[in-house]
Motif scaffolding. Structure first.
Motif, PDB file in Angstrom:
ATOM      1  N   PHE A  53      -3.912   4.199  -8.113  1.00 15.42           N
ATOM      2  CA  PHE A  53      -4.462   3.869  -6.828  1.00 15.42           C
ATOM      3  C   PHE A  53      -3.438   3.980  -5.858  1.00 15.42           C
ATOM      4  O   PHE A  53      -3.591   4.633  -4.871  1.00 15.42           O
ATOM      5  N   CYS A  54      -2.600   3.151  -6.006  1.00 16.41           N
ATOM      6  CA  CYS A  54      -1.454   3.136  -5.103  1.00 16.41           C
ATOM      7  C   CYS A  54      -0.624   4.043  -4.665  1.00 16.41           C
ATOM      8  O   CYS A  54      -0.224   4.493  -3.909  1.00 16.41           O
ATOM      9  N   LEU A  55      -0.487   5.273  -6.072  1.00 15.17           N
ATOM     10  CA  LEU A  55       0.296   6.316  -5.910  1.00 15.17           C
ATOM     11  C   LEU A  55      -0.688   7.389  -5.015  1.00 15.17           C
ATOM     12  O   LEU A  55       0.046   8.046  -4.174  1.00 15.17           O
ATOM     13  N   ILE A  56      -1.774   7.229  -5.246  1.00 11.60           N
ATOM     14  CA  ILE A  56      -2.575   8.070  -4.364  1.00 11.60           C
ATOM     15  C   ILE A  56      -2.763   7.579  -2.766  1.00 11.60           C
ATOM     16  O   ILE A  56      -2.683   8.664  -1.871  1.00 11.60           O
ATOM     17  N   MET A  57      -2.747   6.544  -2.562  1.00 10.71           N
ATOM     18  CA  MET A  57      -2.827   5.879  -1.128  1.00 10.71           C
ATOM     19  C   MET A  57      -1.361   6.109  -0.611  1.00 10.71           C
ATOM     20  O   MET A  57      -1.182   6.752   0.570  1.00 10.71           O
ATOM     21  N   LEU A  58      -0.131   5.912  -1.248  1.00  8.49           N
ATOM     22  CA  LEU A  58       1.122   6.630  -0.708  1.00  8.49           C
ATOM     23  C   LEU A  58       1.162   8.123  -0.423  1.00  8.49           C
ATOM     24  O   LEU A  58       1.689   8.292   0.649  1.00  8.49           O
ATOM     25  N   SER A  59       0.804   8.828  -1.299  1.00  7.43           N
ATOM     26  CA  SER A  59       0.742  10.369  -1.043  1.00  7.43           C
ATOM     27  C   SER A  59      -0.137  10.615   0.166  1.00  7.43           C
ATOM     28  O   SER A  59       0.024  11.300   1.056  1.00  7.43           O
ATOM     29  N   ILE A  75      -0.455   1.818   7.831  1.00 11.69           N
ATOM     30  CA  ILE A  75      -1.448   0.655   7.253  1.00 11.69           C
ATOM     31  C   ILE A  75      -1.979   1.027   5.935  1.00 11.69           C
ATOM     32  O   ILE A  75      -2.010   0.049   5.108  1.00 11.69           O
ATOM     33  N   ILE A  76      -2.182   2.090   5.612  1.00 17.69           N
ATOM     34  CA  ILE A  76      -2.353   2.561   4.371  1.00 17.69           C
ATOM     35  C   ILE A  76      -1.191   2.236   3.304  1.00 17.69           C
ATOM     36  O   ILE A  76      -1.547   1.638   2.238  1.00 17.69           O
ATOM     37  N   SER A  77       0.027   2.522   3.768  1.00 19.97           N
ATOM     38  CA  SER A  77       1.186   2.555   2.756  1.00 19.97           C
ATOM     39  C   SER A  77       1.580   0.736   2.706  1.00 19.97           C
ATOM     40  O   SER A  77       1.769   0.512   1.751  1.00 19.97           O
ATOM     41  N   TYR A  78       1.207   0.253   3.724  1.00 21.20           N
ATOM     42  CA  TYR A  78       1.297  -1.484   3.618  1.00 21.20           C
ATOM     43  C   TYR A  78       0.192  -2.170   2.694  1.00 21.20           C
ATOM     44  O   TYR A  78       0.535  -2.968   2.000  1.00 21.20           O
ATOM     45  N   PHE A  79      -0.939  -1.493   2.660  1.00 18.00           N
ATOM     46  CA  PHE A  79      -1.937  -1.947   1.959  1.00 18.00           C
ATOM     47  C   PHE A  79      -1.626  -1.556   0.378  1.00 18.00           C
ATOM     48  O   PHE A  79      -2.024  -2.600  -0.335  1.00 18.00           O
ATOM     49  N   SER A  80      -1.378  -0.327   0.199  1.00 11.97           N
ATOM     50  CA  SER A  80      -0.893  -0.108  -1.155  1.00 11.97           C
ATOM     51  C   SER A  80       0.176  -0.839  -1.559  1.00 11.97           C
ATOM     52  O   SER A  80       0.258  -1.274  -2.931  1.00 11.97           O
ATOM     53  N   LEU A  81       1.555  -1.122  -0.889  1.00 13.58           N
ATOM     54  CA  LEU A  81       2.239  -2.029  -1.457  1.00 13.58           C
ATOM     55  C   LEU A  81       1.754  -3.414  -1.474  1.00 13.58           C
ATOM     56  O   LEU A  81       2.259  -4.099  -2.716  1.00 13.58           O
ATOM     57  N   TYR A 116      10.630   4.835   4.450  1.00 11.94           N
ATOM     58  CA  TYR A 116      10.665   6.160   4.886  1.00 11.94           C
ATOM     59  C   TYR A 116       9.537   6.389   5.813  1.00 11.94           C
ATOM     60  O   TYR A 116       9.699   7.013   7.074  1.00 11.94           O
ATOM     61  N   LEU A 117       8.422   5.807   5.592  1.00 14.99           N
ATOM     62  CA  LEU A 117       7.372   6.252   6.794  1.00 14.99           C
ATOM     63  C   LEU A 117       7.443   5.336   7.872  1.00 14.99           C
ATOM     64  O   LEU A 117       7.370   6.025   9.105  1.00 14.99           O
TER      65      LEU A 117
END
Length: 129
Positions: A53-59, A75-81, A116-117
């Protein structure tokens, strides 16, 4: 649609994929048996689901960043982390040393992806000025 810092993108994405693969394959023994006799492997099962799930969200965050949706991507990357770090701490309560070693590689890759983002957003904002 352009890639900001293409070398950094390649390194970041490669690190993310490799760390997910390593986390998926090299599971410490305590996590394989955690959950008792009825639920052996339940921690590994949920860890793999959350990692995917986290890998998909970061992609998705990378893709959104490339099309100019930097705020949503962050926002999505912070949520994933946050999800990954929360699960890492929750799963490592009984075995903190093994948990630290097991979860750290993908955690580092996720953090580096968010970094990176953030850098890509800063560069894009400077170009727009």
């Amino acid at each position: 649609m352009n890639i900001i810092k293409p070398k950094l993108f390649v390194i970041t994405f490669f690190l993310l994929i490799i760390s997910a693969f390593v986390t998926f394959i090299f599971i410490p023994q305590p996590f394989k048996i955690q959950g008792g006799s009825c639920y052996q492997g339940i921690v590994v099962f949920f860890t793999n689901i959350i990692m995917i799930f986290c890998l998909i969200m970061l992609s998705i965050s990378f893709f959104l960043s490339f099309i100019g949706r930097n705020k949503i991507a962050l926002i999505i990357s912070y949520f994933s982390l946050f999800c990954w770090i929360f699960w890492a701490f929750a799963s490592s309560i009984e075995y903190p040393t093994e948990g630290l070693l097991y979860f750290s590689f993908f955690s580092f890759a996720s953090f580096f992806s968010v970094f990176y983002l953030v850098k890509a957003k800063e560069i894009r904002n400077q170009k727009e000025l």
